[in-house]
Design a protein around this motif. Structure first.
Motif, PDB file in Angstrom:
ATOM      1  N   GLN A 134       0.847  -1.186   0.000  1.00  0.00           N
ATOM      2  CA  GLN A 134       0.000   0.000   0.000  1.00  0.00           C
ATOM      3  C   GLN A 134       0.883   1.238   0.000  1.00  0.00           C
ATOM      4  OE1 GLN A 134      -1.556  -0.539   4.220  1.00  0.00           O
ATOM      5  NE2 GLN A 134      -1.101   1.653   4.201  1.00  0.00           N
ATOM      6  N   LEU A 135       0.256   2.406  -0.007  1.00  0.00           N
ATOM      7  CA  LEU A 135       0.975   3.668   0.159  1.00  0.00           C
ATOM      8  C   LEU A 135       0.918   4.046   1.633  1.00  0.00           C
ATOM      9  CD1 LEU A 135      -0.436   5.585  -2.936  1.00  0.00           C
ATOM     10  CD2 LEU A 135       1.641   4.206  -2.767  1.00  0.00           C
ATOM     11  N   TYR A 136       1.828   4.922   2.053  1.00  0.00           N
ATOM     12  CA  TYR A 136       1.937   5.292   3.462  1.00  0.00           C
ATOM     13  C   TYR A 136       2.118   6.803   3.602  1.00  0.00           C
ATOM     14  CZ  TYR A 136       3.054   0.327   3.704  1.00  0.00           C
ATOM     15  OH  TYR A 136       3.029  -1.037   3.568  1.00  0.00           O
ATOM     16  N   ILE A 137       1.561   7.358   4.664  1.00  0.00           N
ATOM     17  CA  ILE A 137       1.720   8.780   4.969  1.00  0.00           C
ATOM     18  C   ILE A 137       2.747   8.933   6.079  1.00  0.00           C
ATOM     19  CG2 ILE A 137       0.598  10.846   5.869  1.00  0.00           C
ATOM     20  CD1 ILE A 137      -1.975   9.922   4.519  1.00  0.00           C
ATOM     21  N   ASP A 138       3.729   9.788   5.841  1.00  0.00           N
ATOM     22  CA  ASP A 138       4.753  10.080   6.846  1.00  0.00           C
ATOM     23  C   ASP A 138       4.128  10.950   7.931  1.00  0.00           C
ATOM     24  OD1 ASP A 138       6.870  11.165   8.353  1.00  0.00           O
ATOM     25  OD2 ASP A 138       8.217  11.103   6.625  1.00  0.00           O
ATOM     26  N   PRO A 139       4.045  10.460   9.166  1.00  0.00           N
ATOM     27  CA  PRO A 139       3.388  11.211  10.233  1.00  0.00           C
ATOM     28  C   PRO A 139       4.123  12.487  10.636  1.00  0.00           C
ATOM     29  CG  PRO A 139       4.468   9.291  11.131  1.00  0.00           C
ATOM     30  CD  PRO A 139       4.579   9.185   9.639  1.00  0.00           C
ATOM     31  N   VAL A 140       5.396  12.559  10.359  1.00  0.00           N
ATOM     32  CA  VAL A 140       6.177  13.746  10.709  1.00  0.00           C
ATOM     33  C   VAL A 140       6.009  14.829   9.651  1.00  0.00           C
ATOM     34  CG1 VAL A 140       8.510  14.612  11.126  1.00  0.00           C
ATOM     35  CG2 VAL A 140       7.838  12.385  12.022  1.00  0.00           C
ATOM     36  N   GLU A 141       5.978  14.431   8.397  1.00  0.00           N
ATOM     37  CA  GLU A 141       5.907  15.384   7.291  1.00  0.00           C
ATOM     38  C   GLU A 141       4.485  15.871   6.984  1.00  0.00           C
ATOM     39  OE1 GLU A 141       8.603  16.706   5.805  1.00  0.00           O
ATOM     40  OE2 GLU A 141       9.819  15.535   7.198  1.00  0.00           O
ATOM     41  N   CYS A 142       3.474  15.093   7.311  1.00  0.00           N
ATOM     42  CA  CYS A 142       2.086  15.455   7.005  1.00  0.00           C
ATOM     43  C   CYS A 142       1.720  16.757   7.711  1.00  0.00           C
ATOM     44  CB  CYS A 142       1.142  14.337   7.446  1.00  0.00           C
ATOM     45  SG  CYS A 142      -0.596  14.675   7.103  1.00  0.00           S
ATOM     46  N   ILE A 143       1.126  17.682   6.948  1.00  0.00           N
ATOM     47  CA  ILE A 143       0.755  18.987   7.511  1.00  0.00           C
ATOM     48  C   ILE A 143      -0.736  19.086   7.808  1.00  0.00           C
ATOM     49  CG2 ILE A 143       2.723  20.204   6.505  1.00  0.00           C
ATOM     50  CD1 ILE A 143       0.733  21.248   4.312  1.00  0.00           C
ATOM     51  N   ASP A 144      -1.442  17.969   7.759  1.00  0.00           N
ATOM     52  CA  ASP A 144      -2.855  17.929   8.124  1.00  0.00           C
ATOM     53  C   ASP A 144      -3.724  18.791   7.205  1.00  0.00           C
ATOM     54  OD1 ASP A 144      -5.010  17.084   9.644  1.00  0.00           O
ATOM     55  OD2 ASP A 144      -4.760  18.615  11.168  1.00  0.00           O
ATOM     56  N   CYS A 145      -3.379  18.843   5.912  1.00  0.00           N
ATOM     57  CA  CYS A 145      -4.149  19.684   4.990  1.00  0.00           C
ATOM     58  C   CYS A 145      -5.378  18.981   4.444  1.00  0.00           C
ATOM     59  CB  CYS A 145      -3.264  20.181   3.848  1.00  0.00           C
ATOM     60  SG  CYS A 145      -2.800  18.905   2.653  1.00  0.00           S
ATOM     61  N   GLY A 146      -5.346  17.645   4.380  1.00  0.00           N
ATOM     62  CA  GLY A 146      -6.483  16.888   3.894  1.00  0.00           C
ATOM     63  C   GLY A 146      -6.624  16.822   2.380  1.00  0.00           C
ATOM     64  N   ALA A 147      -5.665  17.332   1.630  1.00  0.00           N
ATOM     65  CA  ALA A 147      -5.758  17.333   0.170  1.00  0.00           C
ATOM     66  C   ALA A 147      -5.824  15.928  -0.417  1.00  0.00           C
ATOM     67  CB  ALA A 147      -4.571  18.090  -0.432  1.00  0.00           C
ATOM     68  N   CYS A 148      -5.285  14.961   0.278  1.00  0.00           N
ATOM     69  CA  CYS A 148      -5.251  13.583  -0.211  1.00  0.00           C
ATOM     70  C   CYS A 148      -6.592  12.877  -0.089  1.00  0.00           C
ATOM     71  CB  CYS A 148      -4.189  12.795   0.544  1.00  0.00           C
ATOM     72  SG  CYS A 148      -4.384  12.826   2.342  1.00  0.00           S
ATOM     73  N   VAL A 149      -7.400  13.270   0.850  1.00  0.00           N
ATOM     74  CA  VAL A 149      -8.634  12.541   1.155  1.00  0.00           C
ATOM     75  C   VAL A 149      -9.622  12.508  -0.017  1.00  0.00           C
ATOM     76  CG1 VAL A 149     -10.626  12.406   2.702  1.00  0.00           C
ATOM     77  CG2 VAL A 149      -8.367  12.932   3.628  1.00  0.00           C
ATOM     78  N   PRO A 150     -10.005  13.637  -0.592  1.00  0.00           N
ATOM     79  CA  PRO A 150     -11.028  13.585  -1.637  1.00  0.00           C
ATOM     80  C   PRO A 150     -10.581  12.938  -2.947  1.00  0.00           C
ATOM     81  CG  PRO A 150     -10.233  15.826  -1.393  1.00  0.00           C
ATOM     82  CD  PRO A 150      -9.620  15.008  -0.281  1.00  0.00           C
ATOM     83  N   VAL A 151      -9.291  12.834  -3.178  1.00  0.00           N
ATOM     84  CA  VAL A 151      -8.820  12.250  -4.444  1.00  0.00           C
ATOM     85  C   VAL A 151      -8.608  10.746  -4.374  1.00  0.00           C
ATOM     86  CG1 VAL A 151      -7.776  14.416  -5.209  1.00  0.00           C
ATOM     87  CG2 VAL A 151      -6.382  12.737  -3.984  1.00  0.00           C
TER      88      VAL A 151
END
Length: 87
Positions: free
Chosen positions: A40-57
């Protein structure tokens, strides 16, 4: 950690979320050597800025805000973080 990629991504690895991320915190990318072997793909918890841009796509609705992650997939929080610890 702001967002977590969970079970619906397994064996799908649609990279629309990678392209939508403004800080490049979702890996592996298609051009990275570990893409083919990753489940699967993974989100880096340190780098994520909590923008949510990934969710709707995400075409399979695999990305959740940490507080919205279904209980049955809570272990994906650690799986996402561990992907970056072991690199």
């Amino acid at each position: 950690m702001a967002y977590v990629i969970a079970e619906p991504c397994i064996d799908v690895k649609d990279t629309a979320c990678v392209d939508a991320c403004p800080v490049d915190c979702i890996h592996p990318r298609k051009n990275e050597s570990d893409f083919a072997g990753a489940a699967q793909l993974y989100i880096d918890p340190v780098e994520c800025i909590d923008c949510g841009a990934c969710v709707p796509v995400c075409p399979v609705s695999a990305i959740f805000a940490l507080e919205d992650l279904p209980a049955k997939w809570k272990h994906y929080t650690r799986l996402n973080a561990d992907h970056y610890v072991h690199k």
